[in-house]
Design a protein around this motif. Structure first.
Motif, PDB file in Angstrom:
ATOM      1  N   LEU A 202       0.834  -1.206   0.000  1.00 58.35           N
ATOM      2  CA  LEU A 202       0.000   0.000   0.000  1.00 58.35           C
ATOM      3  C   LEU A 202       0.863   1.249   0.000  1.00 58.35           C
ATOM      4  O   LEU A 202       0.590   2.211  -0.735  1.00 58.35           O
ATOM      5  CB  LEU A 202      -0.930  -0.006   1.217  1.00 58.35           C
ATOM      6  CG  LEU A 202      -1.802   1.235   1.405  1.00 58.35           C
ATOM      7  CD1 LEU A 202      -2.690   1.473   0.192  1.00 58.35           C
ATOM      8  CD2 LEU A 202      -2.644   1.113   2.673  1.00 58.35           C
ATOM      9  N   LYS A 203       1.899   1.265   0.822  1.00 60.09           N
ATOM     10  CA  LYS A 203       2.777   2.439   0.891  1.00 60.09           C
ATOM     11  C   LYS A 203       3.456   2.698  -0.446  1.00 60.09           C
ATOM     12  O   LYS A 203       3.541   3.834  -0.915  1.00 60.09           O
ATOM     13  CB  LYS A 203       3.817   2.246   1.995  1.00 60.09           C
ATOM     14  CG  LYS A 203       4.807   3.404   2.147  1.00 60.09           C
ATOM     15  CD  LYS A 203       4.122   4.734   2.388  1.00 60.09           C
ATOM     16  CE  LYS A 203       3.438   4.787   3.726  1.00 60.09           C
ATOM     17  NZ  LYS A 203       2.842   6.131   3.965  1.00 60.09           N
ATOM     18  N   LEU A 204       3.932   1.628  -1.097  1.00 61.69           N
ATOM     19  CA  LEU A 204       4.563   1.784  -2.407  1.00 61.69           C
ATOM     20  C   LEU A 204       3.567   2.358  -3.414  1.00 61.69           C
ATOM     21  O   LEU A 204       3.893   3.274  -4.179  1.00 61.69           O
ATOM     22  CB  LEU A 204       5.089   0.438  -2.893  1.00 61.69           C
ATOM     23  CG  LEU A 204       5.866   0.436  -4.210  1.00 61.69           C
ATOM     24  CD1 LEU A 204       6.915  -0.677  -4.214  1.00 61.69           C
ATOM     25  CD2 LEU A 204       4.952   0.248  -5.419  1.00 61.69           C
ATOM     26  N   ALA A 205       2.337   1.821  -3.417  1.00 59.98           N
ATOM     27  CA  ALA A 205       1.318   2.298  -4.353  1.00 59.98           C
ATOM     28  C   ALA A 205       1.013   3.771  -4.121  1.00 59.98           C
ATOM     29  O   ALA A 205       0.881   4.554  -5.075  1.00 59.98           O
ATOM     30  CB  ALA A 205       0.055   1.464  -4.201  1.00 59.98           C
ATOM     31  N   GLU A 206       0.897   4.173  -2.863  1.00 60.31           N
ATOM     32  CA  GLU A 206       0.610   5.564  -2.538  1.00 60.31           C
ATOM     33  C   GLU A 206       1.722   6.488  -3.024  1.00 60.31           C
ATOM     34  O   GLU A 206       1.460   7.563  -3.585  1.00 60.31           O
ATOM     35  CB  GLU A 206       0.414   5.720  -1.032  1.00 60.31           C
ATOM     36  CG  GLU A 206      -0.878   5.096  -0.510  1.00 60.31           C
ATOM     37  CD  GLU A 206      -0.967   5.088   1.007  1.00 60.31           C
ATOM     38  OE1 GLU A 206      -2.078   4.934   1.533  1.00 60.31           O
ATOM     39  OE2 GLU A 206       0.099   5.225   1.674  1.00 60.31           O
ATOM     40  N   MET A 207       2.964   6.061  -2.819  1.00 58.39           N
ATOM     41  CA  MET A 207       4.095   6.901  -3.221  1.00 58.39           C
ATOM     42  C   MET A 207       4.236   6.957  -4.741  1.00 58.39           C
ATOM     43  O   MET A 207       4.571   8.002  -5.306  1.00 58.39           O
ATOM     44  CB  MET A 207       5.371   6.388  -2.556  1.00 58.39           C
ATOM     45  CG  MET A 207       5.351   6.511  -1.034  1.00 58.39           C
ATOM     46  SD  MET A 207       6.827   5.846  -0.218  1.00 58.39           S
ATOM     47  CE  MET A 207       8.019   7.120  -0.625  1.00 58.39           C
ATOM     48  N   ALA A 208       3.958   5.835  -5.409  1.00 58.22           N
ATOM     49  CA  ALA A 208       3.993   5.828  -6.873  1.00 58.22           C
ATOM     50  C   ALA A 208       2.914   6.750  -7.433  1.00 58.22           C
ATOM     51  O   ALA A 208       3.151   7.520  -8.379  1.00 58.22           O
ATOM     52  CB  ALA A 208       3.807   4.404  -7.389  1.00 58.22           C
ATOM     53  N   ALA A 213       2.258   8.276 -11.239  1.00 56.50           N
ATOM     54  CA  ALA A 213       2.162   6.992 -11.933  1.00 56.50           C
ATOM     55  C   ALA A 213       0.730   6.476 -11.939  1.00 56.50           C
ATOM     56  O   ALA A 213      -0.081   6.813 -11.071  1.00 56.50           O
ATOM     57  CB  ALA A 213       3.082   5.966 -11.269  1.00 56.50           C
ATOM     58  N   LYS A 214       0.415   5.650 -12.926  1.00 53.85           N
ATOM     59  CA  LYS A 214      -0.850   4.938 -12.997  1.00 53.85           C
ATOM     60  C   LYS A 214      -0.705   3.608 -12.257  1.00 53.85           C
ATOM     61  O   LYS A 214       0.375   3.012 -12.258  1.00 53.85           O
ATOM     62  CB  LYS A 214      -1.247   4.663 -14.457  1.00 53.85           C
ATOM     63  CG  LYS A 214      -1.352   5.907 -15.327  1.00 53.85           C
ATOM     64  CD  LYS A 214      -2.561   6.738 -14.964  1.00 53.85           C
ATOM     65  CE  LYS A 214      -2.770   7.890 -15.930  1.00 53.85           C
ATOM     66  NZ  LYS A 214      -3.933   8.718 -15.577  1.00 53.85           N
ATOM     67  N   VAL A 215      -1.787   3.143 -11.636  1.00 56.09           N
ATOM     68  CA  VAL A 215      -1.747   1.903 -10.868  1.00 56.09           C
ATOM     69  C   VAL A 215      -2.789   0.920 -11.401  1.00 56.09           C
ATOM     70  O   VAL A 215      -3.976   1.244 -11.473  1.00 56.09           O
ATOM     71  CB  VAL A 215      -2.001   2.154  -9.363  1.00 56.09           C
ATOM     72  CG1 VAL A 215      -2.058   0.832  -8.594  1.00 56.09           C
ATOM     73  CG2 VAL A 215      -0.904   3.057  -8.786  1.00 56.09           C
ATOM     74  N   VAL A 216      -2.319  -0.260 -11.793  1.00 50.97           N
ATOM     75  CA  VAL A 216      -3.195  -1.372 -12.185  1.00 50.97           C
ATOM     76  C   VAL A 216      -3.083  -2.433 -11.097  1.00 50.97           C
ATOM     77  O   VAL A 216      -1.987  -2.924 -10.819  1.00 50.97           O
ATOM     78  CB  VAL A 216      -2.788  -1.960 -13.546  1.00 50.97           C
ATOM     79  CG1 VAL A 216      -3.632  -3.208 -13.865  1.00 50.97           C
ATOM     80  CG2 VAL A 216      -2.927  -0.921 -14.651  1.00 50.97           C
ATOM     81  N   VAL A 226      -5.327  -0.974  -1.715  1.00 49.67           N
ATOM     82  CA  VAL A 226      -4.750  -0.280  -2.873  1.00 49.67           C
ATOM     83  C   VAL A 226      -5.834   0.114  -3.873  1.00 49.67           C
ATOM     84  O   VAL A 226      -5.658   1.050  -4.655  1.00 49.67           O
ATOM     85  CB  VAL A 226      -3.669  -1.164  -3.545  1.00 49.67           C
ATOM     86  CG1 VAL A 226      -3.130  -0.525  -4.818  1.00 49.67           C
ATOM     87  CG2 VAL A 226      -2.511  -1.432  -2.572  1.00 49.67           C
ATOM     88  N   HIS A 227      -6.983  -0.579  -3.849  1.00 45.41           N
ATOM     89  CA  HIS A 227      -8.025  -0.305  -4.853  1.00 45.41           C
ATOM     90  C   HIS A 227      -8.518   1.133  -4.780  1.00 45.41           C
ATOM     91  O   HIS A 227      -9.003   1.668  -5.774  1.00 45.41           O
ATOM     92  CB  HIS A 227      -9.198  -1.290  -4.697  1.00 45.41           C
ATOM     93  CG  HIS A 227     -10.285  -0.835  -3.776  1.00 45.41           C
ATOM     94  ND1 HIS A 227     -10.294  -1.131  -2.431  1.00 45.41           N
ATOM     95  CD2 HIS A 227     -11.390  -0.081  -4.001  1.00 45.41           C
ATOM     96  CE1 HIS A 227     -11.355  -0.592  -1.873  1.00 45.41           C
ATOM     97  NE2 HIS A 227     -12.042   0.040  -2.791  1.00 45.41           N
ATOM     98  N   ARG A 228      -8.372   1.762  -3.605  1.00 44.40           N
ATOM     99  CA  ARG A 228      -8.870   3.132  -3.455  1.00 44.40           C
ATOM    100  C   ARG A 228      -8.077   4.136  -4.295  1.00 44.40           C
ATOM    101  O   ARG A 228      -8.583   5.210  -4.613  1.00 44.40           O
ATOM    102  CB  ARG A 228      -8.838   3.549  -1.976  1.00 44.40           C
ATOM    103  CG  ARG A 228      -9.812   2.777  -1.103  1.00 44.40           C
ATOM    104  CD  ARG A 228     -10.003   3.455   0.239  1.00 44.40           C
ATOM    105  NE  ARG A 228      -8.799   3.433   1.051  1.00 44.40           N
ATOM    106  CZ  ARG A 228      -8.489   2.479   1.923  1.00 44.40           C
ATOM    107  NH1 ARG A 228      -9.312   1.466   2.106  1.00 44.40           N
ATOM    108  NH2 ARG A 228      -7.377   2.532   2.642  1.00 44.40           N
ATOM    109  N   ILE A 229      -6.840   3.788  -4.655  1.00 46.00           N
ATOM    110  CA  ILE A 229      -6.036   4.710  -5.451  1.00 46.00           C
ATOM    111  C   ILE A 229      -5.695   4.138  -6.822  1.00 46.00           C
ATOM    112  O   ILE A 229      -5.013   4.781  -7.608  1.00 46.00           O
ATOM    113  CB  ILE A 229      -4.729   5.087  -4.712  1.00 46.00           C
ATOM    114  CG1 ILE A 229      -3.901   3.834  -4.391  1.00 46.00           C
ATOM    115  CG2 ILE A 229      -5.021   5.873  -3.450  1.00 46.00           C
ATOM    116  CD1 ILE A 229      -2.538   4.150  -3.824  1.00 46.00           C
ATOM    117  N   ALA A 230      -6.167   2.918  -7.112  1.00 48.71           N
ATOM    118  CA  ALA A 230      -5.840   2.272  -8.384  1.00 48.71           C
ATOM    119  C   ALA A 230      -6.642   2.899  -9.526  1.00 48.71           C
ATOM    120  O   ALA A 230      -7.800   3.270  -9.361  1.00 48.71           O
ATOM    121  CB  ALA A 230      -6.123   0.782  -8.308  1.00 48.71           C
TER     122      ALA A 230
END
Length: 290
Positions: A202-208, A213-216, A226-230
């Motif tokens: 989750l932390k990596l996704a938030e920082m990306a 960056a786009k998140v899949v 992570v779905h909240r920011i994907a």
């Protein structure tokens, strides 16, 4: 009638377009901090979403529940399922397992997972994910967790053949911050995260995401935080008669994605495959029979 194969989150998403403005506001409030948001008193949920108590009661009924207590009971069951470790998963199945051979029982569970996953996946979202991953102008980062790193490696290996400009991010927390140094606006992070969700992921996704960056996200049907920011969230049903969850349905989505992307990029993929075969011939990696 409540469909037992759907999470409350799934049911909310299905009903979203048909809700009133206040009900939609409530639904989005629930999804924002799902599933914890619905575990408190009805009045607290209403206040947090800035809607009336009758609005909560109406929406719960639209989801198929007689009342708020039934809604909360299902939500608590989901939370318990998300938190289960391997021993608890095994005990659940061991007590209810029929007497047929494990090969048949396991196969039936996997087929049910595939059927339910395919029934609820959004083809438009899948195509959007494939387009992002196929775009060679974007640097592609692929990230797995303690168990899902094997899925990440599988996708990465195939993407190496199909396209350049990609990185396999090691999931250990003392190494992944280095990868973020080069991540920037428009890059794509493909992230795998299933239940017993990992804080590092989750932390990596938030920082990306903060770097543009786009998140899949590949996740289970309870959905990783992570779905909240994907940008795109692809969910799979994963329950089987085992102490571990099944990766079969997720692998089906991965292999479908690989097939779609090689088609999107076929001219360049074909050239890369031919070049790779030449390298294989020179290194004599594979035995030839002709």
């Amino acid at each position: 009638m409540v469909d037992a194969n759907l999470t409350i989150s799934d049911r909310i998403q299905e009903k979203l377009d048909g809700l009133t403005r206040a009900e939609r506001q409530l639904a989005l409030s629930i999804l924002e901090n799902y599933p914890a948001s619905g575990l408190g008193p009805l009045a607290t949920l209403a206040k947090g979403a800035n809607v009336s108590v009758p609005t909560v009661a109406r929406m719960v009924q639209k989801l198929g529940y007689k009342g708020y207590p039934d809604f909360q009971a299902d939500l608590r069951d989901e939370l318990g399922a998300i938190a289960k470790g391997p021993i608890a998963k095994h005990e659940t199945w061991a007590g209810a397992a029929p007497s047929e051979h494990i090969l048949n029982r396991f196969t039936e569970a996997v087929i049910d997972n595939i059927r339910n996953t395919m029934a609820h996946i959004d083809p438009v979202a899948f195509d959007q994910a494939c387009a992002l991953v196929a775009d060679q102008r974007r640097h592609l980062y692929i990230v797995g967790g303690r168990i899902t790193h094997t899925l990440a490696e599988y996708l990465f290996m195939h993407m190496q053949v199909i396209r350049p400009n990609l990185t396999h991010v090691q999931s250990t927390s003392n190494t992944w911050p280095h990868y973020l140094l080069n991540a920037g606006d428009g890059d794509v992070f493909v992230i795998f995260d299933v239940r017993r969700y990992e804080n590092n992921t989750l932390k990596l996704a938030e920082m990306a995401r903060a770097r543009g960056a786009k998140v899949v996200l590949f996740t289970d049907h309870w959905r990783s935080p992570v779905h909240r920011i994907a940008d795109v969230c692809l969910t799979s049903q994963i329950i089987v008669p085992s102490a571990w969850d099944s990766a079969t349905t997720t692998m089906l989505l991965i292999e479908s994605m690989i097939s779609a992307i090689q088609t999107l990029n076929w001219d360049s993929t074909k050239n890369r495959m031919q070049e790779l075969e030449d390298i294989f011939d020179k290194t004599k990696l594979f035995r030839k029979f002709t």
